[in-house]
Design an enzyme around this catalytic site. Structure first.
Site, PDB file in Angstrom:
ATOM      1  N   ASN A  74       0.868  -1.179   0.000  1.00 35.41           N
ATOM      2  CA  ASN A  74       0.000   0.000   0.000  1.00 35.41           C
ATOM      3  C   ASN A  74       0.903   1.227   0.000  1.00 35.41           C
ATOM      4  OD1 ASN A  74      -1.813   2.046   0.465  1.00 35.41           O
ATOM      5  ND2 ASN A  74      -2.245   1.473   2.597  1.00 35.41           N
ATOM      6  N   TRP A  75       1.010   1.833  -1.174  1.00 36.37           N
ATOM      7  CA  TRP A  75       1.951   2.958  -1.299  1.00 36.37           C
ATOM      8  C   TRP A  75       1.379   4.279  -0.771  1.00 36.37           C
ATOM      9  CZ3 TRP A  75       4.174   2.083  -6.945  1.00 36.37           C
ATOM     10  CH2 TRP A  75       5.060   0.997  -6.902  1.00 36.37           C
ATOM     11  N   LYS A  76       0.097   4.311  -0.470  1.00 35.70           N
ATOM     12  CA  LYS A  76      -0.535   5.554   0.006  1.00 35.70           C
ATOM     13  C   LYS A  76      -0.234   6.680  -0.991  1.00 35.70           C
ATOM     14  CE  LYS A  76      -0.115   3.554   4.555  1.00 35.70           C
ATOM     15  NZ  LYS A  76       0.026   3.688   5.980  1.00 35.70           N
ATOM     16  N   HIS A 158      -9.543   1.490   4.849  1.00 36.56           N
ATOM     17  CA  HIS A 158      -8.257   1.685   5.522  1.00 36.56           C
ATOM     18  C   HIS A 158      -8.445   2.691   6.655  1.00 36.56           C
ATOM     19  CE1 HIS A 158      -4.128   2.849   6.316  1.00 36.56           C
ATOM     20  NE2 HIS A 158      -3.781   1.711   5.754  1.00 36.56           N
ATOM     21  N   GLU A 160      -6.776   5.088   7.633  1.00 38.32           N
ATOM     22  CA  GLU A 160      -6.528   6.489   7.283  1.00 38.32           C
ATOM     23  C   GLU A 160      -7.751   7.101   6.601  1.00 38.32           C
ATOM     24  OE1 GLU A 160      -2.831   5.853   5.223  1.00 38.32           O
ATOM     25  OE2 GLU A 160      -1.828   5.457   7.135  1.00 38.32           O
ATOM     26  N   GLU A 229      -5.543  -4.552  10.927  1.00 38.14           N
ATOM     27  CA  GLU A 229      -4.533  -3.513  11.069  1.00 38.14           C
ATOM     28  C   GLU A 229      -4.831  -2.681  12.319  1.00 38.14           C
ATOM     29  OE1 GLU A 229      -2.386  -2.505   7.188  1.00 38.14           O
ATOM     30  OE2 GLU A 229      -4.132  -1.210   7.317  1.00 38.14           O
ATOM     31  N   GLY A 235       2.487   2.544  10.749  1.00 37.36           N
ATOM     32  CA  GLY A 235       3.526   3.550  10.567  1.00 37.36           C
ATOM     33  C   GLY A 235       4.288   3.892  11.828  1.00 37.36           C
ATOM     34  N   SER A 275       3.168  -1.832  10.471  1.00 35.47           N
ATOM     35  CA  SER A 275       4.607  -1.914  10.764  1.00 35.47           C
ATOM     36  C   SER A 275       5.224  -3.276  10.417  1.00 35.47           C
ATOM     37  CB  SER A 275       4.874  -1.539  12.225  1.00 35.47           C
ATOM     38  OG  SER A 275       4.548  -0.171  12.421  1.00 35.47           O
ATOM     39  N   GLY A 296       2.742  -1.012   4.372  1.00 34.57           N
ATOM     40  CA  GLY A 296       2.797   0.390   3.966  1.00 34.57           C
ATOM     41  C   GLY A 296       4.236   0.817   3.710  1.00 34.57           C
ATOM     42  N   GLY A 297       4.829   1.488   4.703  1.00 37.15           N
ATOM     43  CA  GLY A 297       6.160   2.081   4.549  1.00 37.15           C
ATOM     44  C   GLY A 297       7.199   1.144   3.941  1.00 37.15           C
TER      45      GLY A 297
HETATM   46  P1  PGA Z   1       2.750   0.495   7.675  1.00 37.81           P
HETATM   47  O1  PGA Z   1       1.295   0.751   7.026  1.00 37.81           O
HETATM   48  O2  PGA Z   1       3.242  -0.833   7.136  1.00 37.81           O
HETATM   49  O3  PGA Z   1       3.588   1.657   7.216  1.00 37.81           O
HETATM   50  O4  PGA Z   1       2.569   0.445   9.138  1.00 37.81           O
HETATM   51  C1  PGA Z   1       0.396  -0.300   6.857  1.00 37.81           C
HETATM   52  C2  PGA Z   1      -0.876   0.237   6.258  1.00 37.81           C
HETATM   53  O5  PGA Z   1      -1.210   1.397   6.492  1.00 37.81           O
HETATM   54  O6  PGA Z   1      -1.573  -0.493   5.531  1.00 37.81           O
END
Ligand code: PGA
Length: 312
Positions: A74-76, A158, A160, A229, A235, A275, A296-297
């Site tokens: 997930n590159w956001k 998600h 966010e 999640e 993050g 994470s 994500g990251g």
């Molecule tokens: P993260 O993000 O791996 O950077 O914690 C995961 C996500 O938001 O799906």
């Protein structure tokens, strides 16, 4: 490997449905075929698909009898088209061996460009999808637009986006729209820090799963990929312990079983996200009931993403 299951959803689309040899057709699938003037018995059978190669081509949605293993990037709001192409080139070069399929969810703008370089390396997903199929909804991107540019999946709910005001009701509508349009939704659920500290993790996960899935045709539910999640882990470089995650994943499976039956729950993929990195991937991916990771990251670099895939 058991016999493939063909559901109503699989035979509802345009064109002659491809029924794998030895497949079981659900009663609803038979009804849909008859309504379309097709005889379930007389439709030609095609060879049953082989299990998907690592990160390889998408198997038809009917082909699995156990949870699909997936590692999803997930590159956001990261990466331009040029940066996305550089990632694809590097990932193709690294070609990690994995028991999991790789899925990349870039910003919408990079979807078209990523199709060719990711072919045979990773599948494409979107980070969101409209609840509407089409219409006067400025800025919304509908499932059929995403399918048209090669997406097979869409992340829905998600945290966010929930933080931006997405309600359980909207998340449910998006899950439905994704399924209707031919996308497999990646449904995110998880608790906040306060909810965790208040001992409400399982209740929150139950509520979100029920709100999103209750009342669905049970045979459709395994197309939904559930990602647990915990919001407080996203993050932040912290995760729950392996046994805490195992408990929540088992709880999520039990909730799905109550909503859609044991059979559907046994085929539904439940992933962990929050994470996940190259260092903890092996431990997290070995957790019972864990069918993969939403990353994500650590998915922004091809080397790290490849390492996580390799750990799956
Ligand atoms: P993260 O993000 O791996 O950077 O914690 C995961 C996500 O938001 O799906």
């Amino acid at each position: 490997m058991g016999r493939p299951l063909v559901t109503a959803q699989d035979v509802a689309g345009p064109g002659e449905p491809r029924i794998p040899e030895g497949a079981i057709l659900t009663p609803l699938a038979r009804d849909v075929l008859r309504r379309r003037g097709l005889s379930p018995e007389l439709l030609p059978r095609v060879p049953a698909p082989a299990p998907a190669p690592a990160g390889g081509a998408r198997a038809p949605t009917t082909a699995w009898t156990a949870p699909r293993r997936l590692v999803i990037a997930n590159w956001k709001s990261h990466k331009t088209i040029a940066e996305a192409l550089a990632f694809a080139e590097e990932l193709a070069r690294l070609a990690p061996r994995s028991s999991a399929r790789a899925v990349v969810c870039p910003p919408y703008t990079a979807l078209v460009a990523l199709g060719p370089p990711l072919r045979g390396v990773a599948e494409l997903g979107a980070q969101d999808v409209s609840a509407h199929d089409e219409g006067p909804y400025t800025g919304e991107v509908a499932a059929r637009h995403l399918v048209e540019v090669g997406c097979a999946y869409a992340i829905v709910g998600h945290s966010e986006r929930r933080q931006m005001g997405e309600t359980d009701e909207l998340v449910r509508a998006k899950v439905r729209a994704a399924l209707r349009g031919g996308l497999d939704p990646i449904l995110c659920v998880g608790e906040t820090k306060d909810e965790r500290e208040g001992g409400r993790t399982q209740a929150v996960v139950s509520t979100q799963l029920r709100a999103a899935l209750e009342g669905f045709e049970p045979e459709v539910v395994p197309r939904v990929i559930v990602a647990y999640e915990p919001r407080w882990a996203i993050g932040q470089g912290v995760t729950p312990t392996a046994s805490e995650i195992a408990d929540v994943l088992a709880h999520a499976r039990a909730v799905i079983a109550r909503v859609a039956g044991e059979g559907a729950a046994a085929r539904t993929s439940i992933l962990y996200g929050g994470s996940v990195g190259a260092k903890n991937a092996a431990e997290l991916l070995a957790i019972p009931n864990c069918a993969g990771a939403l990353v994500g990251g650590a998915s922004l670099q091809a080397t790290t993403f490849a390492a996580i895939l390799g750990a799956a």
